[in-house]
Each structure stands twice: as structure tokens, then as C-alpha cells.
Design a protein around this motif. Sequence first.
Motif, PDB file in Angstrom:
ATOM      1  N   PHE A 176      20.474 -54.843 -37.293  1.00  0.00           N
ATOM      2  CA  PHE A 176      19.418 -54.218 -36.452  1.00  0.00           C
ATOM      3  C   PHE A 176      18.713 -53.389 -37.200  1.00  0.00           C
ATOM      4  O   PHE A 176      17.352 -53.204 -36.738  1.00  0.00           O
ATOM      5  N   ALA A 177      18.826 -52.719 -38.310  1.00  0.00           N
ATOM      6  CA  ALA A 177      18.124 -51.790 -38.821  1.00  0.00           C
ATOM      7  C   ALA A 177      16.860 -52.829 -39.383  1.00  0.00           C
ATOM      8  O   ALA A 177      15.650 -52.467 -39.456  1.00  0.00           O
ATOM      9  N   ALA A 178      17.430 -53.833 -40.060  1.00  0.00           N
ATOM     10  CA  ALA A 178      16.192 -54.952 -40.690  1.00  0.00           C
ATOM     11  C   ALA A 178      15.449 -55.796 -39.666  1.00  0.00           C
ATOM     12  O   ALA A 178      14.308 -55.628 -39.691  1.00  0.00           O
ATOM     13  N   GLY A 179      16.270 -55.586 -38.541  1.00  0.00           N
ATOM     14  CA  GLY A 179      15.398 -56.221 -37.293  1.00  0.00           C
ATOM     15  C   GLY A 179      14.133 -55.319 -36.850  1.00  0.00           C
ATOM     16  O   GLY A 179      13.202 -55.700 -36.641  1.00  0.00           O
ATOM     17  N   ASP A 180      14.681 -53.839 -36.972  1.00  0.00           N
ATOM     18  CA  ASP A 180      13.643 -52.875 -36.350  1.00  0.00           C
ATOM     19  C   ASP A 180      12.541 -52.928 -37.351  1.00  0.00           C
ATOM     20  O   ASP A 180      11.222 -52.737 -37.004  1.00  0.00           O
ATOM     21  N   LYS A 181      12.725 -52.904 -38.732  1.00  0.00           N
ATOM     22  CA  LYS A 181      11.533 -53.261 -39.670  1.00  0.00           C
ATOM     23  C   LYS A 181      10.729 -54.448 -39.625  1.00  0.00           C
ATOM     24  O   LYS A 181       9.663 -54.369 -39.608  1.00  0.00           O
ATOM     25  N   ALA A 182      11.515 -55.494 -39.207  1.00  0.00           N
ATOM     26  CA  ALA A 182      10.736 -56.903 -39.283  1.00  0.00           C
ATOM     27  C   ALA A 182       9.790 -56.737 -37.813  1.00  0.00           C
ATOM     28  O   ALA A 182       8.647 -57.305 -37.877  1.00  0.00           O
ATOM     29  N   LEU A 183      10.045 -56.123 -36.866  1.00  0.00           N
ATOM     30  CA  LEU A 183       9.311 -55.876 -35.663  1.00  0.00           C
ATOM     31  C   LEU A 183       8.148 -55.045 -35.990  1.00  0.00           C
ATOM     32  O   LEU A 183       7.008 -55.553 -35.918  1.00  0.00           O
ATOM     33  N   LYS A 184       8.344 -54.148 -36.799  1.00  0.00           N
ATOM     34  CA  LYS A 184       7.114 -53.173 -37.168  1.00  0.00           C
ATOM     35  C   LYS A 184       6.148 -54.041 -38.154  1.00  0.00           C
ATOM     36  O   LYS A 184       4.978 -53.986 -38.044  1.00  0.00           O
ATOM     37  N   GLU A 185       6.783 -54.818 -39.032  1.00  0.00           N
ATOM     38  CA  GLU A 185       5.743 -55.342 -39.807  1.00  0.00           C
ATOM     39  C   GLU A 185       5.242 -56.671 -39.067  1.00  0.00           C
ATOM     40  O   GLU A 185       3.884 -57.163 -39.195  1.00  0.00           O
ATOM     41  N   ALA A 186       6.121 -57.278 -38.283  1.00  0.00           N
ATOM     42  CA  ALA A 186       5.127 -58.275 -36.978  1.00  0.00           C
ATOM     43  C   ALA A 186       3.982 -57.815 -36.521  1.00  0.00           C
ATOM     44  O   ALA A 186       2.889 -58.521 -36.351  1.00  0.00           O
ATOM     45  N   VAL A 187       4.335 -56.567 -35.722  1.00  0.00           N
ATOM     46  CA  VAL A 187       3.281 -55.807 -35.055  1.00  0.00           C
ATOM     47  C   VAL A 187       2.002 -55.453 -35.988  1.00  0.00           C
ATOM     48  O   VAL A 187       0.891 -56.042 -35.976  1.00  0.00           O
ATOM     49  N   ALA A 188       2.065 -54.954 -37.251  1.00  0.00           N
ATOM     50  CA  ALA A 188       1.344 -54.743 -37.998  1.00  0.00           C
ATOM     51  C   ALA A 188       0.190 -56.069 -38.420  1.00  0.00           C
ATOM     52  O   ALA A 188      -0.891 -56.048 -38.654  1.00  0.00           O
ATOM     53  N   ILE A 189       1.170 -56.901 -38.792  1.00  0.00           N
ATOM     54  CA  ILE A 189       0.396 -58.237 -39.337  1.00  0.00           C
ATOM     55  C   ILE A 189      -0.507 -59.109 -38.327  1.00  0.00           C
ATOM     56  O   ILE A 189      -1.558 -59.442 -38.244  1.00  0.00           O
ATOM     57  N   ALA A 190       0.294 -58.881 -36.899  1.00  0.00           N
ATOM     58  CA  ALA A 190      -0.684 -59.408 -35.853  1.00  0.00           C
ATOM     59  C   ALA A 190      -1.812 -58.539 -35.480  1.00  0.00           C
ATOM     60  O   ALA A 190      -2.800 -59.087 -35.270  1.00  0.00           O
ATOM     61  N   ASP A 191      -1.759 -57.298 -35.524  1.00  0.00           N
ATOM     62  CA  ASP A 191      -3.042 -56.356 -35.360  1.00  0.00           C
ATOM     63  C   ASP A 191      -3.966 -56.656 -36.320  1.00  0.00           C
ATOM     64  O   ASP A 191      -5.123 -56.849 -36.192  1.00  0.00           O
ATOM     65  N   LYS A 192      -3.417 -57.194 -37.731  1.00  0.00           N
ATOM     66  CA  LYS A 192      -4.767 -57.202 -38.685  1.00  0.00           C
ATOM     67  C   LYS A 192      -5.368 -58.666 -38.470  1.00  0.00           C
ATOM     68  O   LYS A 192      -6.349 -58.962 -38.774  1.00  0.00           O
ATOM     69  N   ALA A 193      -4.432 -59.725 -38.046  1.00  0.00           N
ATOM     70  CA  ALA A 193      -4.861 -60.971 -37.872  1.00  0.00           C
ATOM     71  C   ALA A 193      -5.760 -61.316 -36.888  1.00  0.00           C
ATOM     72  O   ALA A 193      -6.610 -61.909 -36.930  1.00  0.00           O
ATOM     73  N   SER A 194      -5.665 -60.164 -35.708  1.00  0.00           N
ATOM     74  CA  SER A 194      -6.893 -60.236 -34.691  1.00  0.00           C
ATOM     75  C   SER A 194      -8.130 -60.002 -35.221  1.00  0.00           C
ATOM     76  O   SER A 194      -9.295 -60.143 -34.694  1.00  0.00           O
ATOM     77  N   LEU A 195      -8.327 -59.197 -36.396  1.00  0.00           N
ATOM     78  CA  LEU A 195      -9.479 -59.016 -36.752  1.00  0.00           C
ATOM     79  C   LEU A 195     -10.070 -59.995 -37.654  1.00  0.00           C
ATOM     80  O   LEU A 195     -11.273 -59.580 -38.496  1.00  0.00           O
ATOM     81  N   HIS A 196      -9.389 -61.042 -38.057  1.00  0.00           N
ATOM     82  CA  HIS A 196      -9.975 -61.984 -39.037  1.00  0.00           C
ATOM     83  C   HIS A 196     -11.237 -62.589 -38.700  1.00  0.00           C
ATOM     84  O   HIS A 196     -11.693 -62.532 -37.654  1.00  0.00           O
ATOM     85  N   PRO A 197     -12.177 -62.609 -39.653  1.00  0.00           N
ATOM     86  CA  PRO A 197     -13.742 -62.831 -39.431  1.00  0.00           C
ATOM     87  C   PRO A 197     -13.963 -64.140 -38.843  1.00  0.00           C
ATOM     88  O   PRO A 197     -15.212 -64.356 -38.362  1.00  0.00           O
ATOM     89  N   SER A 198     -12.999 -64.762 -38.692  1.00  0.00           N
ATOM     90  CA  SER A 198     -13.389 -66.361 -38.106  1.00  0.00           C
ATOM     91  C   SER A 198     -13.536 -66.336 -36.755  1.00  0.00           C
ATOM     92  O   SER A 198     -14.179 -67.029 -36.017  1.00  0.00           O
TER      93      SER A 198
END
Length: 488
Positions: A176-198
Motif C-alpha cells: 500500500f505504501a507503493a500504491g500511495d506513491k503511485a497515486l501521487k505520481e499518476a496525479v503529477a503526470i496527469a496535471d502535466k499532460a493537460s498542459l501539453h501544447p497540442s
Amino acid sequence: MSESAGVTVFRNCDWLVAWDDAAKSHVYLRGADFAFSGHDIVHVGKGYDGPVAQEVNASDLMIIPGFVNVHSHPGHEPGWKGMLEELGSPKLGQSSLYEFMPVFRVGTEYTRPCLRVAVSELLKSGVTTICDLGRPRDTWADEYAETGIRAVLWGMFRSGPWKTTNGHSVEYDLDFAAGDKALKEAVAIADKASLHPSGRITGFFGPAQIDTCSEGQIRDALAAARERNQPIQIHAAQSIVEFQEIVRRYGATPVEWLDRIGALGPDTIIGHCIFLNDHPWLHWPQGNDFERLVRSGAQVAHCPVVFARRGIALNTLARYVDAGVPVGIGTDSFPHNMLDELRMACYAGRIVAGSFTAAPTSYAFSAATNVGADIIRRPDLGRLAIGCKADFSIVDMTNPYMQPDYDPIRSIVYSANDRAIRDVYVDGRQVVANGQVLHFDIGNDIEMLRQGQRDVIKTASERDWAGREIEELTPRVYKIKHPDRTDG
Ligand SMILES: [Zn+2]
């Protein structure tokens, strides 16, 4: 097509599937004009008389809204072609999820080739928006941007995988500790993806499966999504094994448990949502999953083809839609062909109910267009109306499979399939011309994909609990016979 190129008008369309906002429905228009400028639709109806940069005679064409594929995994699914079509575990509810998918999955070095092959097929079947429920990674948005499709990158996280060591029970390696970390990473990458210049990429995230995430993780993901005005998507009620596992853990069915933890509602999309307590396979009369689902406002991603392969179907498309459950359609696995999914949605619903009224074509077509768009909170997609994005497909009405043309949506769903889709536009830019993808070439990707499957074939026995070789795990349709021998 850039902004500066001005207005493109398709004159005198033979058929145009337009959006009637008052009726909240698609309607057929005949002899109408369809025009777009830049990224947006600027005219739908008779007699466009504004400025024109480019004019197309559409008297033998039908224009339909681009399909929104609400559930898919293009980063690995193409690698399974030829191996998983008629395979399931007889002691694990006929599913292939537990015993076979972990054995046959191609390595992550093949993610990009798989994705490009899948997107190429999807574009040619008229998909203009794809939801990829996949592994979050920094290169993800660029991988999609170069194809020209519109994409929701739905970063999946979980606390660990499942496995079977005997072919009849499933165990979970959860950290579950790894899952918590994976959630944070998923959120960070999603937020960044929404800013894609395309401008065509949106980042969402979600708990991968109900049985691989904790209650806290599902709640945390939902809270983080709500802060962003986004929905989560989660696989749930997708197998008999999972239904029984959730009952074993929590004393509740999957839908009941999601409700209990506050995760069943309008901000949740349930991938599959087949095994409600009243599904005919379960014989579980003490429950009210369907009423809960309807009451909650939760939404469903329906992927009929992959389940039909194992004799499994939603009970039924019309029952869900008539009760007000928003149902979108996804391809989930291969073939990456939305028209196959539409046809199967109609047939499977009718077979389960034993009634030709249990899955009308309009339910499937709306699920694949405006309802799918609403599910991902994009009312400017999935319909042809002024102000919506110029995401659409052009169907060749001269294709013999489209004729006679009393009802052209029926012709394409039940007869012509993607053979009649000639051109596809996303965001006002042509991405398919004469049935060919314009902006990327998959020749090398196909070669990579073949290599990925060869790797799997070579090493399958190392991953199988019983050490079986590939031919034993998934026998070919016919045995390969050596050409010099006649004794087999
Ligand atoms: Zn899925």
C-alpha cells in the motif's frame, strides 16, 4: 488545417448526423452544409453563405461525429492478438485476467509501438478521442500528440498485481505504501499532460482495479479528481473472481462496497460494471446493485467485444440506459475498432435479454458519441453542432457496403464497418485520408510488435504457474504440420 486557412465547407451532404440540442439527440439531415474553421464547427444546416476557403462536394458523403472511446489500453493490448481470443480460466470464472494476461503481456519497451498500431486502427474506425487507461509516464503525452488523435491519458495506479499459483485461486501482492506513491505520481503526470501544447491532451487518473487498491486510495483519488473537476475511472464488477473477492474482504458486492465507501457517484466511471448481483451468472438474489447504480449517478464504460469472447455480456445495455445510467463505449482490447464494439453492443444486449429491443442501435451510437463525450466532461465533443470541436468522420456512401441506404447508420454498423470510413478529422485537422493514417507510419511499429510477441512466446513458460509452453497455454486453431511429413 490551421486557423488562417479559413472556412472549409462540405456542400450538400447526402447525410449529416447533426446534433439537435432541443431534442438532446442526433438527427439525420439531408442536403445540408457542414462547415468548420480552425478547430471548431461553424455551420450545420442548409445553405452556408459565409466566406469559404475550401469547398467540398459532399453529395455522396455522410458526415458523422467522431467516436469517443472511453476505455482502452493501447500500450499493450495489440501484443495479445492471436493468443487471447478464445482463452479463459475454467476455474476462475472464464476470465483470462488472472492466469493468462500476466503471462502474455509484452514488455514495456514495446509500449510505444503497441500504442501507435492501436491508434492507427482506432483512427481508421472513426475514433477521434481515445481514453488510454495506462501506465503513467513522462513521454505519454508526446506519444499521443504525434499521432494527431485527441487523448485522455487516464493514469492508472494500484498497490500491486494479482497472480495465481494454481489456476484456481487468485492472490494479491499488495504494497500500500507503493500504491500511495503511485497515486501521487499518476496525479503529477496527469496535471502535466493537460498542459501539453497540442491542446488535444487531457490528463486524468484513477485506481486501476477495485481489488488492487485500498479504500483509502480510492477515496484519495476521488478527492484529488474532484478538486480538478475530473472523474475517476476504476475497473469493477468485471469478473466473478473479483465479485467474490470483494464479498470475501468486505461482506459486500463490488457496487455495494463502492457505495459504502462513498465512491459510487457521478464522479466515478466504472469500467465494465457487468457483475451486479442480479447478473444471470451470479445467482445472488439478495442485493440491489442495479438500484444503487441508478440512484448514484455513476457511469459505465461498456466494452462488449472482449467479454463476448468469453461468453459474458452486460445485462443489458437498454436496461442501464433506460434507467438513466450514462453508458459510454470502449474498445478495451483489440481489435481497435469502435464499429465492431457498436455492433457487438447491440447483438450481445439482445442475446442476453432474448429480445430485439434490449440494445437499440441509437443507444450504442449515442454511447460512442455524445454520452461518451459527456462522461469525460467534454460536451463540445461527440456531436456535430456549432461551437463544438471539428472532430468528425466522412463516410463514403458510394461504398457498396453502404447501399442501399435507407438507414446509413445501420448500414455502417451492421454491414460496412470501417471499410466505409474514408476521411477523419480531429480538431479541424485531417488525420485519415482515403482510409490511410496521415501523420505517422506504423511499418516499423508492426515489426517491433512482432518482436514483442516473439519474446512472449519464448519466455511464457517461465511466467506460467504450471510451466506450460505457449502451444499448451493457447493452442492454435490448427496444429502446424511439417510440410515433409504426412504422419502428423
Ligand atoms: Zn480495461
